[in-house]
Design an enzyme around this catalytic site. Sequence first.
Site, PDB file in Angstrom:
ATOM      1  CE1 TYR A  43      -0.014   5.082  -5.793  1.00 41.51           C
ATOM      2  CE2 TYR A  43       0.469   6.973  -4.197  1.00 41.51           C
ATOM      3  CZ  TYR A  43       0.985   4.978  -4.364  1.00 41.51           C
ATOM      4  OH  TYR A  43       2.035   4.621  -3.597  1.00 41.51           O
ATOM      5  CB  SER A  66      -0.940   0.138   1.250  1.00 41.70           C
ATOM      6  OG  SER A  66      -1.731   0.522   1.073  1.00 41.70           O
ATOM      7  CE  LYS A 101      -0.214   1.767  -3.999  1.00 42.91           C
ATOM      8  NZ  LYS A 101       0.150   0.223  -3.954  1.00 42.91           N
TER       9      LYS A 101
END
Length: 287
Positions: free
Chosen positions: A147, A133, A151
């Site tokens: 982005y 992560s 995660k």
Amino acid sequence: MTTWFITGASRGFGREIARQALDRGDGVVATARNPEAVTRALPGYGGRLLALALDVTDEEQVRTAVAAAVEAFGTIDVLVNNAGRGLLGAVEEASDAAVRAVYDTNVFGLLAVSRAVLPVMRRQRSGRVLNFSSLGGFSSSAGFGIYCSTKFAVEGISEAMHAELAPLGIGVTLVEPGYFRTDFLDAGSLHTEDTVIADYAATSGAVRGAVPGLNHAQPGDPVKGAAAVLALADAGTPPVRAQLGSDCVAELERKIAQLHEESAVWRHLALSTDHDDAPARVRSPGA
């Protein structure tokens, strides 16, 4: 001998984890879009290193790579879902194609590799899954919203995997690095959107301008970070989450404090939405 299956192993964290695993005598299946880059970076390990071509967005290639790994080593003990890519730009600036590309690698690629490896681990009733992560997996920021959202998805998927796989003898840990001195901020890993909207100059625009100055000056040491990953793989009782880097720890503590403060201020609103006949223990713990 422990057998590792590592995605994104031609550089950065993936390469260093592979190197350290090999140096201690383990077997490593190191996958990358360009496997020749792996063999150039990790020479001299003989049959304990199997470098394979793997684009995690190609599910057929994923299945082929996992089959080759099992044929070569007979087992997969540790899966490191490390392959990833970044996207820099305001959420509104991000094109549909760019968003889908980062999701294809960071989320759907991780899922494809996991689906291929987990049957091996379930048959063994043993294994470790280390899903990369990020600091951005629990705290998003201007300029990195897309982005970070990938995660956040990895975090939710991994929490469920942890609950599902623990009874089968398989551990799942989220690895949450802060800023490490890898090449993640290079153009090859981080795509910067061409669209620039002036209204975001003070937020995502400021981040866009700051990133070049951060590159290769990050506080995290990837050699030490990789050693921490090996420690997580070896841990008798691995955590669900493991932060790497002082910046990651500081941001975790800041956000936890912010969540506590905001929750306290708006607690009355949350509690006001239950049915009047809801049990008191559900409506207001401790009230």
